[in-house]
Scaffold this active site. Structure first.
Site, PDB file in Angstrom:
ATOM      1  N   ARG A 104      12.013  -1.118  11.743  1.00  0.00           N
ATOM      2  CA  ARG A 104      10.750  -0.834  12.420  1.00  0.00           C
ATOM      3  C   ARG A 104      10.537  -1.834  13.538  1.00  0.00           C
ATOM      4  O   ARG A 104      10.688  -3.038  13.338  1.00  0.00           O
ATOM      5  CB  ARG A 104       9.602  -0.969  11.410  1.00  0.00           C
ATOM      6  CG  ARG A 104       9.194   0.324  10.771  1.00  0.00           C
ATOM      7  CD  ARG A 104       8.124   0.094   9.742  1.00  0.00           C
ATOM      8  NE  ARG A 104       6.876  -0.434  10.295  1.00  0.00           N
ATOM      9  CZ  ARG A 104       5.730  -0.445   9.626  1.00  0.00           C
ATOM     10  NH1 ARG A 104       5.673   0.038   8.400  1.00  0.00           N
ATOM     11  NH2 ARG A 104       4.641  -0.937  10.158  1.00  0.00           N
ATOM     12  N   ARG A 141      -9.121   0.872   9.640  1.00  0.00           N
ATOM     13  CA  ARG A 141      -8.656  -0.483   9.919  1.00  0.00           C
ATOM     14  C   ARG A 141      -9.704  -1.309  10.640  1.00  0.00           C
ATOM     15  O   ARG A 141      -9.455  -2.463  10.962  1.00  0.00           O
ATOM     16  CB  ARG A 141      -7.411  -0.416  10.784  1.00  0.00           C
ATOM     17  CG  ARG A 141      -6.134  -0.646   9.945  1.00  0.00           C
ATOM     18  CD  ARG A 141      -4.996  -0.524  10.878  1.00  0.00           C
ATOM     19  NE  ARG A 141      -3.804  -1.210  10.563  1.00  0.00           N
ATOM     20  CZ  ARG A 141      -2.751  -0.646   9.972  1.00  0.00           C
ATOM     21  NH1 ARG A 141      -2.825   0.567   9.480  1.00  0.00           N
ATOM     22  NH2 ARG A 141      -1.642  -1.316   9.837  1.00  0.00           N
ATOM     23  N   ARG A 174      12.023  -6.395   3.992  1.00  0.00           N
ATOM     24  CA  ARG A 174      11.949  -4.968   4.342  1.00  0.00           C
ATOM     25  C   ARG A 174      12.834  -4.691   5.562  1.00  0.00           C
ATOM     26  O   ARG A 174      13.564  -3.704   5.598  1.00  0.00           O
ATOM     27  CB  ARG A 174      10.494  -4.578   4.632  1.00  0.00           C
ATOM     28  CG  ARG A 174      10.309  -3.135   5.034  1.00  0.00           C
ATOM     29  CD  ARG A 174       8.883  -2.674   4.823  1.00  0.00           C
ATOM     30  NE  ARG A 174       8.019  -2.951   5.963  1.00  0.00           N
ATOM     31  CZ  ARG A 174       6.702  -2.739   5.970  1.00  0.00           C
ATOM     32  NH1 ARG A 174       6.100  -2.275   4.905  1.00  0.00           N
ATOM     33  NH2 ARG A 174       5.981  -2.998   7.031  1.00  0.00           N
ATOM     34  N   LYS A 223       0.826  -1.210   0.000  1.00  0.00           N
ATOM     35  CA  LYS A 223       0.000   0.000   0.000  1.00  0.00           C
ATOM     36  C   LYS A 223       0.861   1.261   0.000  1.00  0.00           C
ATOM     37  O   LYS A 223       0.619   2.193  -0.750  1.00  0.00           O
ATOM     38  CB  LYS A 223      -0.910   0.054   1.246  1.00  0.00           C
ATOM     39  CG  LYS A 223      -1.826  -1.128   1.421  1.00  0.00           C
ATOM     40  CD  LYS A 223      -2.725  -0.962   2.646  1.00  0.00           C
ATOM     41  CE  LYS A 223      -2.014  -0.859   3.976  1.00  0.00           C
ATOM     42  NZ  LYS A 223      -1.329  -2.095   4.403  1.00  0.00           N
ATOM     43  N   ARG A 239      -0.174  -8.780  13.704  1.00  0.00           N
ATOM     44  CA  ARG A 239      -0.736  -7.779  12.786  1.00  0.00           C
ATOM     45  C   ARG A 239      -1.632  -8.455  11.744  1.00  0.00           C
ATOM     46  O   ARG A 239      -2.655  -7.897  11.346  1.00  0.00           O
ATOM     47  CB  ARG A 239       0.394  -6.989  12.100  1.00  0.00           C
ATOM     48  CG  ARG A 239       1.074  -6.000  13.059  1.00  0.00           C
ATOM     49  CD  ARG A 239       2.462  -5.613  12.612  1.00  0.00           C
ATOM     50  NE  ARG A 239       2.487  -4.714  11.474  1.00  0.00           N
ATOM     51  CZ  ARG A 239       3.553  -4.547  10.682  1.00  0.00           C
ATOM     52  NH1 ARG A 239       4.666  -5.220  10.905  1.00  0.00           N
ATOM     53  NH2 ARG A 239       3.504  -3.711   9.681  1.00  0.00           N
TER      54      ARG A 239
HETATM   55  P1  AMP Z   1       1.259   0.523   9.376  1.00  0.00           P
HETATM   56  O1  AMP Z   1       2.475   1.336   9.111  1.00  0.00           O
HETATM   57  O2  AMP Z   1       0.060   0.964   8.588  1.00  0.00           O
HETATM   58  O3  AMP Z   1       1.508  -0.962   9.228  1.00  0.00           O
HETATM   59  O4  AMP Z   1       0.860   0.770  10.909  1.00  0.00           O
HETATM   60  C1  AMP Z   1       1.740   0.446  11.950  1.00  0.00           C
HETATM   61  C2  AMP Z   1       0.968   0.354  13.270  1.00  0.00           C
HETATM   62  O5  AMP Z   1       0.388   1.625  13.561  1.00  0.00           O
HETATM   63  C3  AMP Z   1      -0.183  -0.630  13.283  1.00  0.00           C
HETATM   64  O6  AMP Z   1       0.223  -1.961  13.542  1.00  0.00           O
HETATM   65  C4  AMP Z   1      -1.038  -0.051  14.404  1.00  0.00           C
HETATM   66  O7  AMP Z   1      -0.498  -0.345  15.674  1.00  0.00           O
HETATM   67  C5  AMP Z   1      -0.889   1.442  14.176  1.00  0.00           C
HETATM   68  N1  AMP Z   1      -1.921   1.963  13.238  1.00  0.00           N
HETATM   69  C6  AMP Z   1      -1.714   2.468  12.006  1.00  0.00           C
HETATM   70  N2  AMP Z   1      -2.876   2.842  11.439  1.00  0.00           N
HETATM   71  C7  AMP Z   1      -3.840   2.553  12.359  1.00  0.00           C
HETATM   72  C8  AMP Z   1      -5.257   2.679  12.379  1.00  0.00           C
HETATM   73  N3  AMP Z   1      -5.945   3.176  11.323  1.00  0.00           N
HETATM   74  N4  AMP Z   1      -5.918   2.281  13.499  1.00  0.00           N
HETATM   75  C9  AMP Z   1      -5.258   1.794  14.570  1.00  0.00           C
HETATM   76  N5  AMP Z   1      -3.939   1.612  14.611  1.00  0.00           N
HETATM   77  C10 AMP Z   1      -3.217   1.992  13.517  1.00  0.00           C
END
Ligand code: AMP
Length: 195
Positions: free
Chosen positions: A139, A88, A127, A13, A150
């Protein structure tokens, strides 16, 4: 043109959102990036979010809904935005629908980038290795244990958004296991059709 990129962690994404931002002037709104920035800056939100993110759970809806609501009202988003990592779960999707109505905006399409779970593990491993060698950091949530959580969270809470947006007639699915260029072309074709 306002759209959502939906897909599991590692589906691509972010990569596609960056391209759309560069090629079409749409603004990439990644809640993950914004939360990581808050953690790095040591803000109140960051302090609240850090441990939850490290576990791979979702941070409270009120936090991310607040962030997105503020952000989409800013002038740079007037030409359009790409939601990357938001919503989400169904509560976030409903909150998004409500804020769009309130701000006189609409969602044009939702694109699911679909990738098999086995491939997601390989991608996240790559990654992490790439980031370690180029920046010396990884990360905190790019490890197998957190990725497993996740993916569970994605299956239980985020995947139900697929029928939610299908019912709105907005959902399109793309095979995310093709090359980055082919995925980008297919996304571009969808955007051109809707325009
Ligand atoms: P991402 O970079 O999108 O994989 O997000 C990393 C982490 O940020 C996720 O595993 C969640 O802990 C938090 N996070 C990101 N976007 C959201 C969201 N829309 N709602 C809740 N937690 C989020």
């Amino acid at each position: 043109m306002n759209l959502i990129l939906l897909g599991a962690p590692g589906a691509g994404k972010g990569t596609q959102a960056e391209r759309l931002q560069a090629e079409r002037g749409l603004v990439q709104l990644s809640t993950g990036d914004m939360l990581r920035a808050a953690v790095a800056a040591g803000t109140e939100t960051g302090l609240q979010a850090k441990q939850i993110m490290d576990r791979g759970d979702l941070v409270p809806d009120a936090i991310v809904v607040g962030i997105i609501s503020d952000r989409i009202g800013q002038p740079d988003c007037a030409r359009g935005f790409i939601l990357d990592g938001f919503p989400r779960n169904e509560a976030q999707a409903r909150a998004l629908d409500a804020m769009l109505v309130q701000k006189g905006k609409k969602l044009d399409l939702v694109i699911e980038v679909q990738v098999d779970e086995k491939i997601l593990f390989d991608r996240i491993r790559n990654r992490a290795a790439e980031s370690a060698s180029t920046t010396g950091t990884v990360r905190a949530d790019d490890n197998e244990e957190t990725l497993r959580n996740r993916l569970d969270v994605y299956r239980a809470q985020t995947a139900p958004l697929l029928p939610y947006y299908r019912a709105q007639g907005k959902l399109h699915t793309i095979d995310g296991m093709q090359t980055v260029d082919v995925v980008a072309k297919q996304i571009a074709a969808l955007l051109d059709k809707v325009k």
